[in-house]
Design a protein around this motif. Structure first.
Motif, PDB file in Angstrom:
ATOM      1  N   GLU A 181      -1.888   7.840   9.557  1.00  8.06           N
ATOM      2  CA  GLU A 181      -2.605   8.670   8.589  1.00  8.06           C
ATOM      3  C   GLU A 181      -2.740   7.916   7.258  1.00  8.06           C
ATOM      4  O   GLU A 181      -3.771   7.941   6.593  1.00  8.06           O
ATOM      5  N   ALA A 182      -1.675   7.206   6.908  1.00  4.29           N
ATOM      6  CA  ALA A 182      -1.659   6.486   5.636  1.00  4.29           C
ATOM      7  C   ALA A 182      -2.637   5.316   5.636  1.00  4.29           C
ATOM      8  O   ALA A 182      -3.135   4.915   4.569  1.00  4.29           O
ATOM      9  N   ALA A 183      -2.879   4.790   6.809  1.00  8.11           N
ATOM     10  CA  ALA A 183      -3.738   3.598   6.895  1.00  8.11           C
ATOM     11  C   ALA A 183      -5.217   3.910   6.644  1.00  8.11           C
ATOM     12  O   ALA A 183      -6.064   3.022   6.721  1.00  8.11           O
ATOM     13  N   ASP A 184      -5.508   5.118   6.331  1.00  9.31           N
ATOM     14  CA  ASP A 184      -6.877   5.519   5.991  1.00  9.31           C
ATOM     15  C   ASP A 184      -7.088   5.246   4.494  1.00  9.31           C
ATOM     16  O   ASP A 184      -6.384   5.815   3.652  1.00  9.31           O
ATOM     17  N   PRO A 185      -8.072   4.394   4.130  1.00  7.55           N
ATOM     18  CA  PRO A 185      -8.231   4.032   2.709  1.00  7.55           C
ATOM     19  C   PRO A 185      -8.483   5.244   1.819  1.00  7.55           C
ATOM     20  O   PRO A 185      -7.966   5.304   0.702  1.00  7.55           O
ATOM     21  N   ALA A 186      -9.233   6.198   2.313  1.00  9.37           N
ATOM     22  CA  ALA A 186      -9.554   7.367   1.491  1.00  9.37           C
ATOM     23  C   ALA A 186      -8.295   8.196   1.223  1.00  9.37           C
ATOM     24  O   ALA A 186      -8.074   8.689   0.111  1.00  9.37           O
ATOM     25  N   ARG A 187      -7.506   8.312   2.261  1.00  4.03           N
ATOM     26  CA  ARG A 187      -6.266   9.092   2.118  1.00  4.03           C
ATOM     27  C   ARG A 187      -5.345   8.408   1.099  1.00  4.03           C
ATOM     28  O   ARG A 187      -4.779   9.046   0.237  1.00  4.03           O
ATOM     29  N   GLY A 198       0.821  -1.212   0.000  1.00  2.00           N
ATOM     30  CA  GLY A 198       0.000   0.000   0.000  1.00  2.00           C
ATOM     31  C   GLY A 198       0.847   1.250   0.000  1.00  2.00           C
ATOM     32  O   GLY A 198       0.506   2.265  -0.595  1.00  2.00           O
ATOM     33  N   TRP A 199       1.944   1.143   0.678  1.00  2.12           N
ATOM     34  CA  TRP A 199       2.844   2.298   0.810  1.00  2.12           C
ATOM     35  C   TRP A 199       4.303   1.811   0.789  1.00  2.12           C
ATOM     36  O   TRP A 199       4.589   0.752   1.330  1.00  2.12           O
ATOM     37  N   VAL A 200       5.148   2.607   0.180  1.00  6.62           N
ATOM     38  CA  VAL A 200       6.583   2.356   0.281  1.00  6.62           C
ATOM     39  C   VAL A 200       7.152   3.409   1.241  1.00  6.62           C
ATOM     40  O   VAL A 200       6.917   4.607   1.052  1.00  6.62           O
ATOM     41  N   VAL A 201       7.824   2.937   2.257  1.00  3.78           N
ATOM     42  CA  VAL A 201       8.350   3.847   3.278  1.00  3.78           C
ATOM     43  C   VAL A 201       9.850   4.033   3.064  1.00  3.78           C
ATOM     44  O   VAL A 201      10.587   3.057   2.897  1.00  3.78           O
ATOM     45  N   VAL A 202      10.283   5.295   3.052  1.00  4.51           N
ATOM     46  CA  VAL A 202      11.716   5.615   2.938  1.00  4.51           C
ATOM     47  C   VAL A 202      12.103   6.401   4.196  1.00  4.51           C
ATOM     48  O   VAL A 202      11.969   7.614   4.250  1.00  4.51           O
ATOM     49  N   PRO A 203      12.564   5.681   5.227  1.00  5.35           N
ATOM     50  CA  PRO A 203      12.798   6.344   6.525  1.00  5.35           C
ATOM     51  C   PRO A 203      14.242   6.807   6.718  1.00  5.35           C
ATOM     52  O   PRO A 203      14.708   6.885   7.841  1.00  5.35           O
ATOM     53  N   SER A 204      14.955   7.093   5.643  1.00  6.77           N
ATOM     54  CA  SER A 204      16.401   7.288   5.700  1.00  6.77           C
ATOM     55  C   SER A 204      16.839   8.284   6.774  1.00  6.77           C
ATOM     56  O   SER A 204      16.162   9.264   7.051  1.00  6.77           O
ATOM     57  N   VAL A 231       8.964  13.641  -3.459  1.00  4.89           N
ATOM     58  CA  VAL A 231       7.626  13.197  -3.044  1.00  4.89           C
ATOM     59  C   VAL A 231       6.822  14.414  -2.603  1.00  4.89           C
ATOM     60  O   VAL A 231       7.079  14.987  -1.543  1.00  4.89           O
ATOM     61  N   ARG A 232       5.914  14.823  -3.422  1.00  9.41           N
ATOM     62  CA  ARG A 232       5.089  15.994  -3.092  1.00  9.41           C
ATOM     63  C   ARG A 232       4.108  15.599  -1.987  1.00  9.41           C
ATOM     64  O   ARG A 232       3.336  14.638  -2.162  1.00  9.41           O
ATOM     65  N   PRO A 233       4.151  16.290  -0.850  1.00  6.62           N
ATOM     66  CA  PRO A 233       3.272  15.876   0.250  1.00  6.62           C
ATOM     67  C   PRO A 233       1.800  16.019  -0.140  1.00  6.62           C
ATOM     68  O   PRO A 233       1.395  17.033  -0.696  1.00  6.62           O
ATOM     69  N   GLY A 234       1.050  14.973   0.129  1.00  8.93           N
ATOM     70  CA  GLY A 234      -0.381  14.985  -0.182  1.00  8.93           C
ATOM     71  C   GLY A 234      -0.665  14.626  -1.625  1.00  8.93           C
ATOM     72  O   GLY A 234      -1.816  14.376  -1.986  1.00  8.93           O
ATOM     73  N   LEU A 235       0.334  14.604  -2.484  1.00 13.82           N
ATOM     74  CA  LEU A 235       0.120  14.279  -3.898  1.00 13.82           C
ATOM     75  C   LEU A 235       0.820  12.972  -4.290  1.00 13.82           C
ATOM     76  O   LEU A 235       0.250  12.130  -4.975  1.00 13.82           O
ATOM     77  N   ASP A 236       2.064  12.847  -3.834  1.00 10.12           N
ATOM     78  CA  ASP A 236       2.808  11.606  -4.124  1.00 10.12           C
ATOM     79  C   ASP A 236       2.943  10.746  -2.873  1.00 10.12           C
ATOM     80  O   ASP A 236       3.350   9.587  -2.965  1.00 10.12           O
ATOM     81  N   GLY A 237       2.705  11.340  -1.742  1.00  7.49           N
ATOM     82  CA  GLY A 237       2.856  10.579  -0.509  1.00  7.49           C
ATOM     83  C   GLY A 237       2.768  11.476   0.711  1.00  7.49           C
ATOM     84  O   GLY A 237       2.223  12.576   0.645  1.00  7.49           O
ATOM     85  N   LEU A 238       3.324  10.998   1.797  1.00 13.96           N
ATOM     86  CA  LEU A 238       3.287  11.741   3.057  1.00 13.96           C
ATOM     87  C   LEU A 238       4.716  11.980   3.545  1.00 13.96           C
ATOM     88  O   LEU A 238       5.598  11.157   3.292  1.00 13.96           O
ATOM     89  N   HIS A 239       4.887  13.068   4.239  1.00 12.05           N
ATOM     90  CA  HIS A 239       6.180  13.370   4.855  1.00 12.05           C
ATOM     91  C   HIS A 239       6.096  13.132   6.360  1.00 12.05           C
ATOM     92  O   HIS A 239       5.049  13.322   6.956  1.00 12.05           O
ATOM     93  N   PHE A 240       7.187  12.741   6.930  1.00 11.38           N
ATOM     94  CA  PHE A 240       7.266  12.753   8.397  1.00 11.38           C
ATOM     95  C   PHE A 240       8.536  13.496   8.799  1.00 11.38           C
ATOM     96  O   PHE A 240       9.458  13.644   7.984  1.00 11.38           O
TER      97      PHE A 240
END
Lengths: 415, 494
Positions: A380-386, A319-325, A357-366
């Motif tokens: 936040e990502a675990a929301d299907p609508a999001r 569902g999501w690819v996480v890049v926590p570098s 990664v554009r926040p809200g368009l390509d993914g989420l930032h932390f």
């Protein structure tokens, strides 16, 4: 019929032997150019050849395949930024110059050598020299990561006294001389290709001329660009997170596992798969994580090593690819691949990750380095609508066509 | 050969040795009635008197006098001129208190192998001959000539003495001995006795300084400002000589430690001022010194450095020329040449360095390697001591100096040619050398010039922490005393 333009691509490794982003980008570029009718000689440094060269007489250049060559680098200085063995350098130089390419495109200077670049400039003054920068090794002694050795803080600018703080055994003289040598060699290049604007800003602040810079994303292969993207309607996919990469200290696996555990405490249905990083490698790198790995049980899966051609299907299943570098990153190939797969991303809010990664368009930032904020992003990502909304706006990766148009200009015109 | 006139007038003739150019050296002793000085006169074959050119006297405790209270006794080294006369034609007539002694100098009982004599007799007498060689100057110079020259008996004796260097090392009855010299002509000594052999007294110690020419010949030098200070049971000494250009300094030491004698020679490479005093201080202090010893060291070093300050200030004021450099292209001096990275920088700068006026002068631990690398590319270069000699020979020629860091900075800022070849011509070479040798903070003249320009502070990282404060104070006092055009005032920071 005119002879095709001839480009020599020089890489610090061959992707057949190592799976780093730089060598993969170099190879994909070679494939793209060849497909477009260019003649490409691919010349790569080979640790395997170097290991043999240390034991017995070994060719200075080894023909690995049609227009593919490997060279040993055991004659280089320990930092692999210059040649100690003038004979080996000379042999490699003669080989490269003798190829008669109209352009020489370096992917990295590590395992290539500042002195070799200067010598090639002298030997082939009429040829175009192009350098793709992959991280910040010339700027930062800490593996080019621009991260403080103590505490892991991000470093904004390499200054001799700050660098002495990270490397007390160094001297101001050595740091200044190192910079001068690398800068002089890189300035011998006609064009600099930066896969991210972030990297361009860092190198230009360090001393590379702005007028010769070009931000150009590493391309994916034509085959990857032809592959289908992920379906948006797989039920429950928003709870499936995936990591792709090796277990190295800078990749932030500890951060991800801790954040995942925190998020899972709030929402137990989450799953995480670590691809490319084995359980043993993670345990060896982060022994303190063993109880956490145990505790996560089946919610955490280790996908093991994967083949390059399998990356898109693996990403499409997530569902999501996480890049926590834990460093800035330049332009991680994983981000390009996830975009191609159609899988949104969760990335740290710094450097090349934030840029790509554009926040809200390509993914989420932390927030960089924050377990709590990554946990927040996972929830936040675990929301299907999001997830669905972001997947719908997720940009595609850069393909060969877009790349070729720009790179031909670097080589001095159309091919 | 023993000559006897009476119980109170006797003479011993140990050796007669040719010195060349018709001159002879006679070694021996004479006992004469107290109050009646002996007169020695040399004669040729025809009886004509031969001129006595030099007479040096020394103690001869080995000769027993029958009536000690009634006689005077001394050893001698006499140089006389015989012209074309051969040994067999020479004679000596001695008179004292109306008594007379005669000796034919061709007598085979008078030895003619000076080297053998010097090795066999008590070395204190040979040390006396060395002192005579200093005082007599050119007359006894053949004794110090190198191996290729006839004679050289003293040089041979010196080379057989136990070696000592600028780092503290045990030798015979000494727990630690350090002998050191600087290119400026500073000479230093530290001698710490083994347990039960001290304390040392200054009057039991003799030191001779020699200049060693590149081809090996020695010349004895007068020692100025020499002073010894006690540090607990040890002695710490400093003096200076006028070192002839192009020569290295050797030292010969004789010391009495209780009933034992200690002999040493130093042929160690010259050390810069800070290293010299640092090594001496560490040797004098020894391991794990107590607070009293450390305080004594600081006091002793302070007193020695005060003497040096007075001498150096005078030399700097007098020596630093008011006139600017001569015309012509400046010599380029590159300092701080160290490690592989420095060599790589120099190689990378070759295209610009090739335009510099030859020879390129290199200083730093890797200067020799850099010289090789440059010469392989057809660039004439000198390193280390050779570079210093080239500076000595350059006289009023201007010198432009850069450290490798400055070279790197110029490369980063893309102004390499300007840094190497542009701007003001620089100081005359002789001023650079004088400043560096008398007030340089280290072995590298580029660092001295950086201090002069106020670009860098004086680095002090002595191995002996108690040497640091007096050394720093000494160097700063010298810089403050410089004529304004040579000092930027306060040292820069960073």
């Amino acid at each position: 019929m005119a002879e095709p333009r001839h480009v020599c691509i020089i890489a610090h490794a061959h992707p057949e032997h190592s799976k780093g982003g730089g060598e993969t980008a170099a190879w994909r570029q070679a494939e793209a150019l060849r497909a477009a009718g260019w003649r490409v000689s691919f010349v790569a440094a080979s640790p395997e050849l170097g290991a043999q060269a240390a034991r017995r007489p070994t060719p200075t250049v080894w023909r690995h395949g049609p227009d593919e060559y490997l060279y040993p680098f055991d004659g280089m200085t320990p930092d692999r930024l210059a040649w100690r063995d003038a004979g080996r350098r000379r042999a490699l130089l003669d080989f490269l110059a003798g190829l008669g390419a109209s352009a020489y495109h370096f992917h990295h200077y590590w395992r290539v050598g500042a002195d070799l670049i200067l010598a090639l400039r002298k030997a082939r003054p009429e040829a175009r020299l192009v350098m793709t920068l992959h991280e910040m090794l010339a700027i930062c002694l800490n593996h080019g990561q621009m991260v403080r050795t103590q505490g892991g803080e991000l470093c904004e600018e390499a200054r001799p006294l700050s660098c002495l703080g990270c490397f007390p055994e160094e001297t101001i003289e050595r740091l200044v001389i190192r910079r001068a040598l690398l800068l002089q060699a890189l300035r011998a290049c006609d064009r600099f290709v930066y896969p991210s604007a972030f990297l361009r800003a860092r190198y230009e602040a360090w001393g590379l001329p702005a007028a010769r810079g070009l931000v150009l994303e590493n391309p994916l292969s034509a085959a990857m660009m032809a592959a289908p993207r992920a379906r948006a309607d797989t039920p429950g996919i928003e709870t499936r997170f995936a990591f792709f990469g090796q277990a190295t200290p800078f990749k932030g696996l500890d951060l991800l596992l801790n954040a995942f555990a925190l998020a899972r405490a709030e929402q137990p249905g989450l799953h995480l798969t670590l691809n490319g990083a084995s359980a043993e490698a993670v345990a060896a790198l982060h022994p303190g994580l063993a109880p956490l790995i145990e505790e996560l049980g089946p919610a955490l899966a280790f996908g093991g090593r994967y083949r390059a051609r399998d990356v898109l299907p693996l990403m499409r299943a997530a569902g999501w690819v996480v890049v926590p570098s834990r460093w800035w990153e330049n332009s991680p190939m994983v981000i390009q691949e996830a975009k191609r797969a159609g899988t949104p991303l969760i990335v740290a809010d710094v450097g090349g990750m934030a840029e790509k990664v554009r926040p809200g368009l390509d993914g989420l930032h932390f927030r960089f380095g924050s377990v709590a904020d990554l946990a927040r992003a996972l929830l936040e990502a675990a929301d299907p609508a999001r997830r669905a909304a972001i997947a719908a706006t997720l940009a595609d990766a850069t393909g060969p066509a877009e790349f070729l148009a720009a790179i031909a200009e670097c080589y001095g015109g159309e091919g | 050969m023993f000559c006897h006139a009476s119980e109170t007038f006797q003479m011993g003739l140990d050796a007669l040795s040719p010195l060349g150019e018709g001159r002879w050296l006679l070694c021996g002793w004479v006992m004469h009635p107290r109050g009646a000085e002996a007169r020695l006169q040399f004669h040729g074959a025809d009886g004509r008197a031969l001129p006595l050119l030099y007479e040096g006297r020394h103690r001869r405790p080995d000769v027993a006098a029958g009536a000690p209270g009634a006689v005077g006794l001394y050893g001698f080294h006499i140089v006389f001129a015989a012209g074309e006369e051969g040994r067999g034609a020479l004679s000596l007539r001695a008179e004292a208190g109306g008594q007379e002694l005669r000796a034919r100098l061709g007598d085979p009982a008078i030895g003619d192998d000076l080297s053998r004599l010097l090795a066999a007799r008590p070395w204190a007498r040979t040390m006396a001959l060395l002192a005579d060689a200093r005082r007599a100057g050119p007359l006894l110079a053949p004794l110090l000539a190198g191996g290729a020259t006839p004679g050289g008996a003293l040089a041979g004796w010196i080379s057989a003495l136990p070696p000592a260097g600028p780092e503290a090392a045990p030798l015979g009855p000494a727990a630690a001995l350090a002998l050191a010299a600087s290119p400026a002509g500073d000479l230093g000594l530290a001698l710490r006795p083994a347990a039960g052999r001290g304390p040392l007294r200054a009057e039991t110690l003799r030191l001779e300084a020699l200049a060693r020419a590149p081809e090996g010949g020695l010349s004895a030098l007068p020692l100025a400002e020499w002073r010894l200070e006690s540090v607990g049971e040890a002695l710490l000494g400093w003096g200076r000589v006028e070192r002839p250009p192009g020569t290295a300094l050797d030292l010969v030491l004789q010391a009495e430690l209780g009933a034992e004698e200690l002999w040493a020679r130093s042929r160690a490479p010259a050390r810069d001022l800070v290293a010299l005093f640092d090594g001496l201080a560490a040797a004098a202090l020894g391991p794990e010194p107590g607070p009293e010893a450390r305080a004594a060291l600081r006091r002793a070093l302070g007193r020695l450095l005060a003497r040096r300050e007075a001498a150096a200030c005078t030399a700097l004021q007098a020596g630093l020329g008011a006139a600017g450099p001569a015309g012509g292209r400046p010599l380029l001096l590159l300092g701080g040449v160290e490690e592989e990275l420095g060599l790589r920088l120099i190689e990378a700068a070759v295209p610009s360095l090739a335009d510099a006026a030859p020879p390129l002068l290199l200083f730093g631990p890797a200067a020799g390697l850099a010289q090789l690398a440059l010469e392989e590319r057809g660039i004439e270069a000198r390193a280390g001591e050779e570079a210093e000699r080239a500076l000595e020979e350059a006289g009023a020629r201007p010198v432009r100096a850069l450290s490798l860091r400055e070279l790197a900075e110029a490369m980063i800022e893309e102004r390499l040619d300007e840094a190497l070849h542009g701007g003001a011509p620089g100081l005359p070479a002789r001023d650079v050398l004088l400043l560096h040798r008398l007030a340089g903070p280290g072995p590298d003249p580029a660092a001295t010039l950086a201090r002069r320009a106020g670009r860098e502070a004086l680095p002090h990282t002595p191995a002996c922490p108690d040497a640091a404060p007096p050394l720093a104070a000494h160097l700063e006092a010298l810089w403050r005393a410089l004529p304004a055009r040579h000092s930027s005032g306060r040292p820069a920071h960073g």
